[in-house]
Design a protein around this motif. Structure first.
Motif, PDB file in Angstrom:
ATOM      1  N   THR A   7     -21.014  12.817 107.683  1.00 52.15           N
ATOM      2  CA  THR A   7     -22.101  13.738 108.046  1.00 52.15           C
ATOM      3  C   THR A   7     -23.396  12.977 108.318  1.00 52.15           C
ATOM      4  N   PHE A   8     -23.720  12.034 107.460  1.00 56.05           N
ATOM      5  CA  PHE A   8     -24.973  11.281 107.624  1.00 56.05           C
ATOM      6  C   PHE A   8     -24.906  10.418 108.887  1.00 56.05           C
ATOM      7  N   ASP A   9     -23.747   9.795 109.133  1.00 56.71           N
ATOM      8  CA  ASP A   9     -23.609   8.968 110.334  1.00 56.71           C
ATOM      9  C   ASP A   9     -23.749   9.812 111.597  1.00 56.71           C
ATOM     10  N   THR A  10     -23.163  11.010 111.592  1.00 58.87           N
ATOM     11  CA  THR A  10     -23.258  11.893 112.760  1.00 58.87           C
ATOM     12  C   THR A  10     -24.692  12.349 112.993  1.00 58.87           C
ATOM     13  N   LEU A  11     -25.397  12.701 111.918  1.00 57.86           N
ATOM     14  CA  LEU A  11     -26.799  13.141 112.043  1.00 57.86           C
ATOM     15  C   LEU A  11     -27.685  12.027 112.587  1.00 57.86           C
ATOM     16  N   LEU A  12     -27.437  10.798 112.150  1.00 54.82           N
ATOM     17  CA  LEU A  12     -28.213   9.659 112.664  1.00 54.82           C
ATOM     18  C   LEU A  12     -27.946   9.445 114.152  1.00 54.82           C
ATOM     19  N   ARG A  13     -26.697   9.559 114.576  1.00 56.06           N
ATOM     20  CA  ARG A  13     -26.363   9.361 115.992  1.00 56.06           C
ATOM     21  C   ARG A  13     -26.984  10.452 116.866  1.00 56.06           C
ATOM     22  N   LEU A  14     -27.063  11.672 116.340  1.00 56.40           N
ATOM     23  CA  LEU A  14     -27.686  12.770 117.094  1.00 56.40           C
ATOM     24  C   LEU A  14     -29.199  12.602 117.208  1.00 56.40           C
ATOM     25  N   SER A  15     -29.769  11.781 116.334  1.00 58.01           N
ATOM     26  CA  SER A  15     -31.232  11.643 116.287  1.00 58.01           C
ATOM     27  C   SER A  15     -31.729  10.399 117.020  1.00 58.01           C
ATOM     28  N   GLN A  16     -30.963   9.911 117.983  1.00 58.28           N
ATOM     29  CA  GLN A  16     -31.382   8.777 118.798  1.00 58.28           C
ATOM     30  C   GLN A  16     -31.860   9.272 120.161  1.00 58.28           C
ATOM     31  N   ASP A  17     -32.412   8.364 120.962  1.00 59.24           N
ATOM     32  CA  ASP A  17     -32.861   8.759 122.294  1.00 59.24           C
ATOM     33  C   ASP A  17     -31.728   8.642 123.312  1.00 59.24           C
ATOM     34  N   LYS A  18     -30.474   8.602 122.800  1.00 59.12           N
ATOM     35  CA  LYS A  18     -29.291   8.546 123.647  1.00 59.12           C
ATOM     36  C   LYS A  18     -28.377   9.704 123.280  1.00 59.12           C
ATOM     37  N   SER A  19     -27.383   9.924 124.117  1.00 62.37           N
ATOM     38  CA  SER A  19     -26.388  10.940 123.779  1.00 62.37           C
ATOM     39  C   SER A  19     -25.486  10.412 122.671  1.00 62.37           C
ATOM     40  N   PHE A  20     -24.741  11.312 122.018  1.00 63.52           N
ATOM     41  CA  PHE A  20     -23.822  10.908 120.957  1.00 63.52           C
ATOM     42  C   PHE A  20     -22.816   9.890 121.485  1.00 63.52           C
ATOM     43  N   GLU A  21     -22.283  10.143 122.688  1.00 64.93           N
ATOM     44  CA  GLU A  21     -21.290   9.242 123.268  1.00 64.93           C
ATOM     45  C   GLU A  21     -21.884   7.858 123.531  1.00 64.93           C
ATOM     46  N   GLU A  22     -23.123   7.798 123.967  1.00 63.46           N
ATOM     47  CA  GLU A  22     -23.766   6.504 124.232  1.00 63.46           C
ATOM     48  C   GLU A  22     -23.969   5.703 122.950  1.00 63.46           C
ATOM     49  N   THR A  23     -24.301   6.403 121.850  1.00 62.17           N
ATOM     50  CA  THR A  23     -24.458   5.677 120.577  1.00 62.17           C
ATOM     51  C   THR A  23     -23.113   5.138 120.099  1.00 62.17           C
ATOM     52  N   VAL A  24     -22.050   5.896 120.376  1.00 56.11           N
ATOM     53  CA  VAL A  24     -20.707   5.455 119.995  1.00 56.11           C
ATOM     54  C   VAL A  24     -20.315   4.200 120.765  1.00 56.11           C
ATOM     55  N   LYS A  25     -20.625   4.167 122.054  1.00 50.83           N
ATOM     56  CA  LYS A  25     -20.282   3.009 122.879  1.00 50.83           C
ATOM     57  C   LYS A  25     -21.092   1.766 122.506  1.00 50.83           C
ATOM     58  N   GLY A  26     -22.313   1.978 122.016  1.00 50.97           N
ATOM     59  CA  GLY A  26     -23.188   0.826 121.790  1.00 50.97           C
ATOM     60  C   GLY A  26     -23.391   0.398 120.356  1.00 50.97           C
ATOM     61  N   SER A  27     -23.046   1.250 119.378  1.00 49.96           N
ATOM     62  CA  SER A  27     -23.387   0.931 117.987  1.00 49.96           C
ATOM     63  C   SER A  27     -22.236   1.148 117.026  1.00 49.96           C
ATOM     64  N   ALA A  28     -21.965   0.135 116.211  1.00 52.95           N
ATOM     65  CA  ALA A  28     -21.053   0.259 115.075  1.00 52.95           C
ATOM     66  C   ALA A  28     -21.925   0.391 113.835  1.00 52.95           C
ATOM     67  N   THR A  29     -21.548   1.268 112.919  1.00 50.67           N
ATOM     68  CA  THR A  29     -22.379   1.523 111.747  1.00 50.67           C
ATOM     69  C   THR A  29     -21.562   1.430 110.471  1.00 50.67           C
ATOM     70  N   GLU A  30     -22.269   1.373 109.333  1.00 52.17           N
ATOM     71  CA  GLU A  30     -21.630   1.353 108.022  1.00 52.17           C
ATOM     72  C   GLU A  30     -22.473   2.169 107.062  1.00 52.17           C
ATOM     73  N   GLN A  31     -21.815   3.080 106.348  1.00 46.67           N
ATOM     74  CA  GLN A  31     -22.523   3.911 105.374  1.00 46.67           C
ATOM     75  C   GLN A  31     -22.132   3.486 103.952  1.00 46.67           C
ATOM     76  N   ILE A  32     -21.985   4.420 103.020  1.00 45.04           N
ATOM     77  CA  ILE A  32     -21.727   4.040 101.624  1.00 45.04           C
ATOM     78  C   ILE A  32     -20.415   3.273 101.468  1.00 45.04           C
ATOM     79  N   GLU A  33     -19.298   3.878 101.919  1.00 43.30           N
ATOM     80  CA  GLU A  33     -17.996   3.218 101.765  1.00 43.30           C
ATOM     81  C   GLU A  33     -17.195   3.185 103.054  1.00 43.30           C
TER      82      GLU A  33
END
Length: 683
Positions: A624-650
């Motif tokens: 949920t937190f990762d999805t909310l962060l991706r929605l809060s960028q100046d790019k579309s969700f799909e663009e953040t997926v193509k350009g960014s790998a992320t890591e949360q708690i576990e």
């Protein structure tokens, strides 16, 4: 696994070492010289090529100079003339009847006549042969077979033709095949999806005999291979049967060339949806599957064409990103969550109270745990200033049904910026199909199944295939020598390694399916880290494998690897000391985290919920937190997926484009056991 390590400390004093006494056979090590072939080596040591392939599966693909092969004791007689020899056994044997076995197949397996078996089991076989019966195999019959004639040195070994008996009339129906004549040579062309078991049962011979007649299939079948079933093969055929698969690709049959794929009908699918999914007309689908004329049924296995693969362009320089540093809160985004609370069922349950239902409904508990983690993620998002609106709906789902579609229509959710859920794969795929035209990201939260090719579907859980691929990528990145010890019962693993991981060296096993230490040693490389995969659920096999690896550490760098979760490793019979000494390596979708952020999350969760967060609660927060962060960028969700790998708690979120469309998460941790009993991420 952490619990397993802690318990082992408590029971160290009570540990018992287990040893097995096995009869050791003497094996010869042969170093391949220039000009050597498998046939020449077999002739030199008076064994068959089949014997060499059995202990050295890699030799199936050719042998190289200086390679070390393990040669078994000679199993062939050395008489200089062909003479008839009586085969007599003085011991009676009992056989437990397996599915699809017949009197004829038993007679072939034990070299006795059908009548002899009938006479020895007169009362038992009054009503015919049945599964689960213990049948007495008599020593009454004397079959004749040719002793082997040792050939001159310059000629290749030619195996004698197997004595073939005429099928008894009463066995013809059971075999669904014509009686086999000794004067006729019979071949079989391998079709797509056929197995050794199926072919052996079709012709009433054992798998072992099938392999002996066709040594080229010891390590697996290939479509289009010509198999000898009975009769005699010429010298040129005998040699070419081994080498042909290396030098020439197998010819494709019509069925294997155009229709290599089988498809199982899922709930609520129609002829229209299946034909559309595979890009053919309904008429073409019916022509491929005439049984569809009687109607489409759940669970039917259909023949369908392979989908055209979408070219997947690799993501270049996709590095770990902290999206918290690039938040854009100008525009409010809407996240929808479809979670299976199934409230209507709880309210209509007149037998169980909500408290009683909670005690026994595991699916509801999982949902509430995921939800509790998601709520904390929403609070965290608000705390750092994310401009989001989160709506949560009850998807009221079971494995085969859901109200998600009506929820979306009734609440006009087609304009949502992203949707998490439903839980079940079939239900989340229907939502993705419904919203594909709007290009709304639909995220599957917990399913590990491979999804259909919807361009807006995001699988957040790595699949089993991705887990395995990740650990192979890691081993290759270390320039390791990859070796595999695979249990005889793990044929699917052998096929996977041959098809997907062709550089892996498979260790040969004895005739009894046990590990021979020398077979492992000849595969190891003194100049590299040797990653030894163990694929077995048998305690004895794991014990012998780990013992051989620990002994090999005196002269080699050796690290143990498992490809998937294996409960046998948690048994007390498997000493933890061996697993830590071998730094056992394995893939995982999560890892423990001791960072300040992780500790804060755990403490805050315990404060609110009065309990430690479990894996579903942590997963609910991370996704949920990762999805909310991706929605809060100046790019579309799909663009953040193509350009960014992320890591949360576990959890890691590293989405990649699938060949059939949509995205899947390849964020997998490679973990290993340490000598101090801790588990760390392998570097």
């Amino acid at each position: 696994m952490k619990r397993r390590i802690l318990f082992s400390l408590l029971f160290t004093v009570l540990s018992v070492s287990v040893t097995t006494a096995t009869k050791q056979e003497k094996y010869i090590k042969h170093t391949v010289a220039k000009g050597d072939t498998v046939n020449i080596i077999a002739q030199k040591y008076n064994v068959t090529p089949y014997d060499i392939f059995k202990l050295n599966p890699d030799s199936q693909n050719g042998i190289k100079q200086d390679t070390v092969l393990l040669i078994p004791p000679s199993s062939i007689g050395t008489t200089t003339t062909v003479q008839k020899q009586a085969v007599i056994s003085s011991k009676k044997t009992t056989h437990l009847v397996q599915p699809k076995e017949t009197l004829f197949s038993l007679s072939r397996q034990y070299n006795v006549s059908v009548d002899a078996i009938k006479n020895a089991n007169a009362e038992l076989l009054k009503d015919g042969l049945k599964i689960g019966q213990n049948v007495v195999i008599p020593a009454e019959d004397v079959l004749t077979q040719d002793t082997y004639q040792k050939p001159p040195v310059e000629k290749p070994v030619v195996k004698p033709a197997e004595v073939v008996k005429t099928v008894a009339k009463e066995d013809v129906k059971a075999l669904d095949a014509k009686p086999v004549s000794t004067s006729k040579t019979i071949y079989h062309i391998v079709e797509a999806k056929e197995t050794k078991f199926g072919i052996s049962k079709k012709y009433g011979i054992s798998i072992e005999n099938l392999e002996k007649l066709n040594p080229q299939i010891v390590s697996g079948l290939q479509v289009g291979t010509k198999l000898l079933i009975s009769g005699e093969r010429t010298v040129s055929e005998e040699i070419s049967s081994v080498s042909k698969s290396k030098s020439e690709p197998a010819k494709e049959t019509v069925s294997s060339k155009k229709y290599l794929q089988e498809y199982v009908v899922r709930p609520q699918e129609t002829l229209y949806s299946i034909s559309k999914d595979f890009g053919i007309s309904e008429e073409e689908l019916i022509s491929l599957n005439p049984e569809l004329k009687k109607g489409l049924k759940l669970g039917m296995i259909l023949r369908v064409p392979m989908k055209e693969k979408i070219e997947v362009k690799p993501v270049i320089n996709k590095t770990q990103s902290n999206l918290s540093n690039s938040i854009k809160s100008n525009e409010k985004k809407q996240l929808v969550m479809l979670l299976p609370f199934n409230i209507s069922k709880i309210e209509s349950d007149t037998v169980n109270s909500p408290q009683a239902r909670l005690k026994k409904d595991k699916f509801l508990n999982m949902t509430l745990d995921f939800y509790s983690g998601a709520l904390m993620a929403i609070d965290s998002a608000k705390a750092i200033g994310l401009n989001v609106d989160v709506s949560i709906f009850d998807s009221q789902e079971t494995k085969n049904s859901s109200t998600a579609a009506s929820v979306i229509q009734q609440n006009n959710l087609t304009k949502a910026d992203a949707i998490i859920g439903p839980f079940y794969q079939t239900n989340v795929e229907k939502v993705a199909e419904m919203l594909e035209g709007f290009n709304t990201p639909v995220i599957s939260p917990l399913s590990k199944d491979s999804g259909k090719g919807y361009k807006n579907l995001y699988q957040s859980m790595p699949t089993a295939e991705q887990m395995k691929s990740s650990i192979f990528n890691f081993m290759r990145s270390k320039n390791g020598n990859i070796v595999a010890i695979v249990d005889a019962k793990k044929g699917s693993v052998v096929n996977y390694l041959k098809d997907q991981q062709k550089d892996v060296k498979i260790v040969g096993l004895s005739e009894k399916g046990t590990l021979i230490s020398d077979s492992l040693l000849v595969k190891l490389d003194k100049n590299k880290m040797n990653y030894v995969i163990v694929a077995s659920e048998r305690t004895g096999m794991i014990l012998s494998s780990t013992t051989s690896m620990v002994n090999a550490q005196r002269n080699y760098q050796v690290q143990m690897v498992v490809l998937e979760q294996n409960e046998t490793l948690d048994f007390e019979e498997i000493p933890l000391a061996k697993l830590t000494k071998l730094n056992m390596l394995y893939p995982s979708i999560s890892k423990s985290n001791e960072t300040p952020e992780a500790i804060y999350f755990e403490n805050n969760y315990k404060k609110i919920n009065k309990i430690v967060p479990n894996q579903y609660a942590v997963r609910g927060f991370d996704l949920t937190f990762d999805t909310l962060l991706r929605l809060s960028q100046d790019k579309s969700f799909e663009e953040t997926v193509k350009g960014s790998a992320t890591e949360q708690i576990e959890s890691k979120f590293d989405y990649s484009l699938n060949q059939n469309g949509g995205y899947s998460n390849k964020g997998v941790y490679i973990l290993q056991y340490e000598a101090d009993l801790s588990i760390t991420e392998a570097k």
